[in-house]
Write a protein that holds these residues in place. Structure first.
Motif, PDB file in Angstrom:
ATOM      1  N   ILE A 289      -9.885  -3.443  -2.899  1.00  0.00           N
ATOM      2  CA  ILE A 289      -8.785  -4.411  -2.994  1.00  0.00           C
ATOM      3  C   ILE A 289      -8.147  -4.345  -4.381  1.00  0.00           C
ATOM      4  CG2 ILE A 289      -8.245  -6.867  -2.983  1.00  0.00           C
ATOM      5  CD1 ILE A 289     -10.490  -7.183  -0.886  1.00  0.00           C
ATOM      6  N   LEU A 290      -8.976  -4.266  -5.418  1.00  0.00           N
ATOM      7  CA  LEU A 290      -8.444  -4.244  -6.782  1.00  0.00           C
ATOM      8  C   LEU A 290      -7.612  -2.995  -7.036  1.00  0.00           C
ATOM      9  CD1 LEU A 290     -11.576  -5.522  -8.751  1.00  0.00           C
ATOM     10  CD2 LEU A 290      -9.515  -6.800  -8.182  1.00  0.00           C
ATOM     11  N   THR A 291      -8.093  -1.840  -6.595  1.00  0.00           N
ATOM     12  CA  THR A 291      -7.336  -0.608  -6.810  1.00  0.00           C
ATOM     13  C   THR A 291      -6.066  -0.589  -5.960  1.00  0.00           C
ATOM     14  OG1 THR A 291      -8.773   0.463  -5.168  1.00  0.00           O
ATOM     15  CG2 THR A 291      -9.329   0.746  -7.492  1.00  0.00           C
ATOM     16  N   SER A 292      -6.115  -1.205  -4.771  1.00  0.00           N
ATOM     17  CA  SER A 292      -4.901  -1.290  -3.957  1.00  0.00           C
ATOM     18  C   SER A 292      -3.860  -2.179  -4.619  1.00  0.00           C
ATOM     19  CB  SER A 292      -5.236  -1.829  -2.564  1.00  0.00           C
ATOM     20  OG  SER A 292      -6.117  -0.964  -1.883  1.00  0.00           O
ATOM     21  N   SER A 293      -4.315  -3.219  -5.280  1.00  0.00           N
ATOM     22  CA  SER A 293      -3.363  -4.093  -5.969  1.00  0.00           C
ATOM     23  C   SER A 293      -2.715  -3.385  -7.151  1.00  0.00           C
ATOM     24  CB  SER A 293      -4.076  -5.361  -6.446  1.00  0.00           C
ATOM     25  OG  SER A 293      -5.018  -5.060  -7.459  1.00  0.00           O
ATOM     26  N   LEU A 294      -3.389  -2.382  -7.715  1.00  0.00           N
ATOM     27  CA  LEU A 294      -2.760  -1.587  -8.772  1.00  0.00           C
ATOM     28  C   LEU A 294      -1.597  -0.778  -8.227  1.00  0.00           C
ATOM     29  CD1 LEU A 294      -5.913  -0.179 -10.628  1.00  0.00           C
ATOM     30  CD2 LEU A 294      -4.498  -2.110 -11.315  1.00  0.00           C
ATOM     31  N   ASP A 295      -1.693  -0.414  -6.961  1.00  0.00           N
ATOM     32  CA  ASP A 295      -0.683   0.447  -6.342  1.00  0.00           C
ATOM     33  C   ASP A 295       0.488  -0.334  -5.770  1.00  0.00           C
ATOM     34  OD1 ASP A 295       0.545   2.675  -5.400  1.00  0.00           O
ATOM     35  OD2 ASP A 295      -0.723   2.914  -3.640  1.00  0.00           O
ATOM     36  N   SER A 296       0.293  -1.602  -5.448  1.00  0.00           N
ATOM     37  CA  SER A 296       1.331  -2.377  -4.777  1.00  0.00           C
ATOM     38  C   SER A 296       2.321  -2.930  -5.790  1.00  0.00           C
ATOM     39  CB  SER A 296       0.698  -3.520  -3.988  1.00  0.00           C
ATOM     40  OG  SER A 296      -0.054  -4.355  -4.838  1.00  0.00           O
ATOM     41  N   PRO A 297       3.571  -3.124  -5.375  1.00  0.00           N
ATOM     42  CA  PRO A 297       4.598  -3.630  -6.299  1.00  0.00           C
ATOM     43  C   PRO A 297       4.488  -5.138  -6.500  1.00  0.00           C
ATOM     44  CG  PRO A 297       5.565  -3.241  -4.146  1.00  0.00           C
ATOM     45  CD  PRO A 297       4.127  -2.807  -4.042  1.00  0.00           C
ATOM     46  N   LEU A 298       3.420  -5.555  -7.160  1.00  0.00           N
ATOM     47  CA  LEU A 298       3.208  -6.974  -7.393  1.00  0.00           C
ATOM     48  C   LEU A 298       3.643  -7.345  -8.811  1.00  0.00           C
ATOM     49  CD1 LEU A 298      -0.305  -7.343  -5.752  1.00  0.00           C
ATOM     50  CD2 LEU A 298       1.914  -7.867  -4.743  1.00  0.00           C
ATOM     51  N   GLU A 299       3.579  -8.646  -9.095  1.00  0.00           N
ATOM     52  CA  GLU A 299       3.932  -9.103 -10.416  1.00  0.00           C
ATOM     53  C   GLU A 299       2.884  -8.666 -11.435  1.00  0.00           C
ATOM     54  OE1 GLU A 299       4.613 -10.590  -7.756  1.00  0.00           O
ATOM     55  OE2 GLU A 299       6.735 -11.098  -7.945  1.00  0.00           O
ATOM     56  N   GLU A 300       3.277  -8.771 -12.686  1.00  0.00           N
ATOM     57  CA  GLU A 300       2.412  -8.293 -13.752  1.00  0.00           C
ATOM     58  C   GLU A 300       1.118  -9.089 -13.838  1.00  0.00           C
ATOM     59  OE1 GLU A 300       4.882  -8.484 -17.191  1.00  0.00           O
ATOM     60  OE2 GLU A 300       5.808  -6.535 -16.814  1.00  0.00           O
ATOM     61  N   ASP A 301       1.156 -10.374 -13.461  1.00  0.00           N
ATOM     62  CA  ASP A 301      -0.062 -11.185 -13.524  1.00  0.00           C
ATOM     63  C   ASP A 301      -1.141 -10.650 -12.593  1.00  0.00           C
ATOM     64  OD1 ASP A 301       1.010 -12.903 -15.374  1.00  0.00           O
ATOM     65  OD2 ASP A 301       1.795 -14.306 -13.893  1.00  0.00           O
ATOM     66  N   CYS A 302      -0.723 -10.187 -11.429  1.00  0.00           N
ATOM     67  CA  CYS A 302      -1.696  -9.618 -10.482  1.00  0.00           C
ATOM     68  C   CYS A 302      -2.273  -8.314 -11.027  1.00  0.00           C
ATOM     69  CB  CYS A 302      -1.028  -9.391  -9.129  1.00  0.00           C
ATOM     70  SG  CYS A 302      -2.115  -8.680  -7.891  1.00  0.00           S
ATOM     71  N   LEU A 303      -1.410  -7.469 -11.599  1.00  0.00           N
ATOM     72  CA  LEU A 303      -1.880  -6.215 -12.199  1.00  0.00           C
ATOM     73  C   LEU A 303      -2.843  -6.498 -13.343  1.00  0.00           C
ATOM     74  CD1 LEU A 303      -1.731  -3.138 -12.617  1.00  0.00           C
ATOM     75  CD2 LEU A 303       0.307  -3.513 -13.998  1.00  0.00           C
ATOM     76  N   LEU A 304      -2.499  -7.465 -14.163  1.00  0.00           N
ATOM     77  CA  LEU A 304      -3.355  -7.810 -15.301  1.00  0.00           C
ATOM     78  C   LEU A 304      -4.721  -8.297 -14.837  1.00  0.00           C
ATOM     79  CD1 LEU A 304      -3.623  -8.215 -18.358  1.00  0.00           C
ATOM     80  CD2 LEU A 304      -2.631 -10.486 -18.060  1.00  0.00           C
TER      81      LEU A 304
END
Length: 848
Positions: A289-304
């Motif tokens: 899930i964490l690595t998938s969130s790195l790939d998705s076009p989410l906001e910077e807070d989610c990436l952080l």
């Protein structure tokens, strides 16, 4: 309704009415009706439904948990109701249900659940697993509903969900963290909500989950360490008992053994249960899930947040993160170039932690350290893939991978056994994880990194190169197992606009070449020269950097020898001349090549002679470079004879520009020794002739003036040698003695005459190639565009063949002294120019 329930509800005694009310609730007579009213179109009905359910829950308390899913689902919808009174009523009901859940969810068992005529709304949702969850509240039954609702976008509903997650996680016996993968992905999206309250509450909830995972990891690590210590103590006691048995009879030994067994049993009984020790956390699904969130076009807070979790997981369970390294690299390295400083720092921390862990596993070339012979074979097979070697490389690769696999299989049982169940959960950093080292997919990691060569940000490309350097140093065979694709990508990266990227690229290619065979290193050099030949802009922009960095990493002599051998066989005369010019300029000026220059100046040694001859044969493609090589090696007599051949060459603009640059180099610190040798004309007679020969080649330009001033400063010393007593036979003696002197010098190991013939032949080939090119293009190359100085024409010392038909007359070499006019019938040459120049200098000195 059942008549008995009706009588109980109308009974005069409170206890009987309470039992009747509980029976009615348990059979769903009233709760089902109230739940249906939650969806009524009339806001007042919805409000009264909230009030009714509040009263029911206040009376039923733990029994209401049987209907928790249905109540939760309705509250989830009412939290976003448009009517404020309904929202307030739902909020009051929500608080009461939360109080009941926090008090009773972990332990309350419904008194009506086992009733055969139970027909509640959630009864149909029970399955065979319900027997394993006797409590009224079932977390496994609730998770599917939560998984569905977690994707809502309404901020009020999101706040409602976060509040419930926080509450359920605070109940120790429920262990909600076990089901974290079911709702983590949706929860991370809450961090991008425009509502600040949602973001804040979500961040707090995620922090609690992460802290709980850390706590569980510490608990398991402590238990594991304690078990190892006890096992060590048991072994010591067992050894002591065995030694004791040797000193006593068998019966006494049996008693001792019995005491030891009792002591061990007592140790096991003394173990206390610690909260969290039996909690199973699925790190793999969380990391997915964490690595998938790195790939998705989410906001910077989610990436952080994802980066923060990954860096903590690298401390908690690095062996679980290792298989996800390719995907993490593909998205973490671009984040390192983020303009957001917080994200940049987070990505940098992940990069450092992940690289440190991989490096710690990389020191295991134990796979190659079987016998010494197999190590050499493995290295040869791995390096045979390097420089575009076709089918042979493929064969080497397959056998290499087979040998790696077999050696790994042999090596794996070596370390002390670690319980397999510990790996799937929280294996701390301190535990030996050598058995997980092969989990890194090198092929996928290399593929992700090479794709990052196309990234727009320099920091990302540099980081990708740094990773490849580290991975190749750790396992060269695995990095190169995918064929020549990586090598082609590295060659193309030489045209990168960033010097830092090119430097790292050259470092990696040098590292690859250093571990390869000489034949493959030569292929690398050949591919590099072919790239320069097809991309002249790359040669112009990056040629010097490439040469110097390769010299630093692989040794200048190895680079120059190999390139010289390849260039000597080059058919493209123009490219060979340009490449030799670049190599020669670096040889003279690069600080990295200072040792090589010293070796060249020592022609008395065998190594110096071999190096000089090797370079000379390739340098023949460029006349000025060959001449400067002789000056650098202090082979002044050979340089003088080269100048005599210069008189037969076409003095093109390019050639004159190179001579001009050579004069500037002579004035540089590199040739300090040469300028000092001008003070010893008897020891270096041909040096004077070389300097004046250059002066004769130059038109009257700034370079001409600089060299003339330099020679005038030592002209009186030079005249003593240039004009000896037997001046009448200077020309004939010079032409007569040259072969004898060359023959004597050949005794040192260098065949000087043969080198001169080589130079003359190469220059003649170049002249013919240039003539053919000029004829095909319909134009002549000359010095028609050269406008360096002013002055009358002077063809002295210049053969008619050496000046193009359309070239203007060159200016006189010295307008002040007027040399005597030569007889037109005599043959002109550089030898006569030197004589006239000596007479002119002597006349000037007499006048002064």
């Amino acid at each position: 309704m059942d008549p008995n329930i009706q009588r109980a509800l109308n009974d005069k005694l409170y206890d009987k009415r309470k039992v009747g009310a509980l029976e009615a609730c348990g059979r769903g007579y009233c709760i089902g009706t109230v739940l249906a009213c939650f969806t009524d179109q009339d806001a007042r009905v919805r409000y009264y439904a909230c009030e009714a359910m509040y009263n029911i829950a206040k009376v039923a308390k733990g029994e209401i948990l049987v209907y928790f899913n249905s109540i939760f689902d309705q509250l989830c919808k009412l939290g976003a109701d448009s009517e404020l009174s309904v929202k307030n009523g739902a909020e009051l009901l929500d608080r009461l249900v939360k109080d009941i859940v926090s008090e009773s969810a972990a332990s309350y068992v419904s008194v009506l659940e086992s009733s055969s005529d139970f027909n509640g709304d959630d009864k149909s949702d029970f399955d065979d697993r319900s027997s394993h969850f006797p409590t009224a509240f079932s977390l496994p039954r609730f998770i599917p509903l939560l998984r569905e609702r977690i994707w809502v976008i309404n901020p009020f509903t999101r706040n409602f969900l976060v509040g419930w997650l926080t509450l359920l996680d605070s109940i120790p016996d429920l262990e909600l963290v076990t089901y974290l993968p079911d709702f983590l992905s949706g929860l991370l999206r809450f961090l991008g909500d425009p509502n600040a309250d949602v973001r804040t509450s979500t961040q707090t909830c995620l922090d609690k989950f992460l802290n709980e995972i850390k706590r569980i990891s510490r608990v398991k690590k402590g238990i594991s360490d304690t078990k190892r210590m006890r096992e060590g103590g048991k072994r010591k006691r067992q050894d002591s008992a065995d030694s004791e048995i040797g000193r006593v009879d068998l019966e006494e030994g049996d008693e001792i053994h019995s005491d030891i067994v009792d002591e061990e049993d007592q140790d096991d009984l003394d173990e206390d249960w610690i909260p969290g020790q039996d909690v199973e956390i699925n790190y793999k699904e969380i990391l997915e899930i964490l690595t998938s969130s790195l790939d998705s076009p989410l906001e910077e807070d989610c990436l952080l947040e994802s980066l923060r979790w990954i860096v903590d997981f690298l401390d908690i369970c690095p062996e679980e993160v290792l298989p996800f390294t390719p995907k993490i690299l593909a998205h973490m390295l671009p984040a390192m170039a983020s303009p957001n400083e917080i994200i940049h720092q987070a990505a940098t921390r992940v990069n450092g932690a992940l690289m440190d862990y991989v490096v710690s596993l990389a020191d295991e070339p134990t796979f190659h350290n079987q016998p010494a012979v197999s190590q050499g074979q493995t290295q040869a097979q791995s390096t045979s893939r390097l420089p575009l070697s076709g089918e042979k490389a493929e064969g080497g690769n397959s056998s290499n991978r087979a040998s790696l696999t077999s050696s790994r299989d042999l090596e794996m049982p070596g370390p002390a056994p670690v319980p397999s169940q510990g790996r799937s959960m929280s294996t701390p950093t301190g535990i030996n994880t050598s058995q997980q080292q092969t989990d890194l997919d090198y092929g996928a990691a290399v593929g992700s990194l090479t794709l990052l060569f196309l990234n727009d940000h320099e920091a990302t490309r540099v980081a990708a190169m740094t990773w490849l350097i580290m991975l190749h140093r750790k396992a060269p065979a695995k990095v190169l197992s995918n064929g020549d694709g990586i090598f082609s990508a590295l060659l193309k990266t030489l045209s990168d606009p960033s010097d830092a990227v090119v430097t790292k690229d050259l470092q990696l290619m040098s590292q690859i070449s250093r571990t390869s065979e000489d034949s493959h290193f030569a292929s690398f050099m050949m591919n590099l020269l072919q790239l320069f030949a097809t991309d002249r802009k790359l040669l112009e922009a990056r040629g010097n950097l490439v040469i110097r960095q390769l010299s630093i990493n692989l040794g200048p002599e190895r680079i120059y020898r190999t390139m010289a051998e390849i260039l000597e066989r080059e058919d493209d005369m123009e490219f060979a001349s340009i490449m030799v010019q670049n190599l020669n300029n670096n040889l003279i000026t690069a600080p990295q090549l200072s040792d090589m220059r010293k070796r060249l100046r020592n022609l008395e040694s065998k190594d110096g002679q071999t190096l000089f001859v090797n370079l000379f044969r390739a340098w023949c493609y460029n006349a000025v470079a060959t001449f400067s090589l002789c000056l650098l090696a202090q082979a002044y007599e050979q340089a003088y004879h080269l100048l005599q051949i210069f008189g037969e060459l076409d003095m093109t603009v390019n050639l004159l520009i190179q001579v001009d640059k050579l004069v500037q180099l002579i004035e540089s610190p590199v040739f300090t020794y040469l300028r000092l040798q001008l003070l010893e004309p008897e020891k270096y007679p041909y040096l004077y002739k070389c300097m004046y020969g250059i002066l004769m080649l130059l038109p009257q330009s700034s370079a001409f003036a600089a060299l003339k001033n330099r020679l005038n400063s030592v002209s009186s010393i030079g005249y003593l040698h240039v004009a000896p007593k037997s001046t009448a036979s200077t020309s004939s003696a010079s032409s007569y003695d040259r072969p004898n002197r060359l023959k004597g010098r050949e005794e040192s190991g260098i065949r000087w005459v043969e080198l001169l013939d080589k130079f003359r032949n190469v220059q003649e080939r170049a002249r013919r190639a240039s003539s053919l090119m000029n004829e095909s293009d319909g134009m002549l190359m000359g010095v028609s565009d050269l406008r360096i100085g002013d002055g009358p024409a002077d063809h002295k010392g210049k053969d008619a063949r050496s000046v193009p038909v359309d070239a203007p007359p060159l200016p006189p070499k010295d307008p002040t002294p007027a040399p005597p006019a030569p007889a037109p019938v005599k043959k002109s040459g550089l030898g006569r120019q030197f004589g006239r120049l000596g007479g002119a200098v002597a006349g000037k000195n007499r006048r002064n």
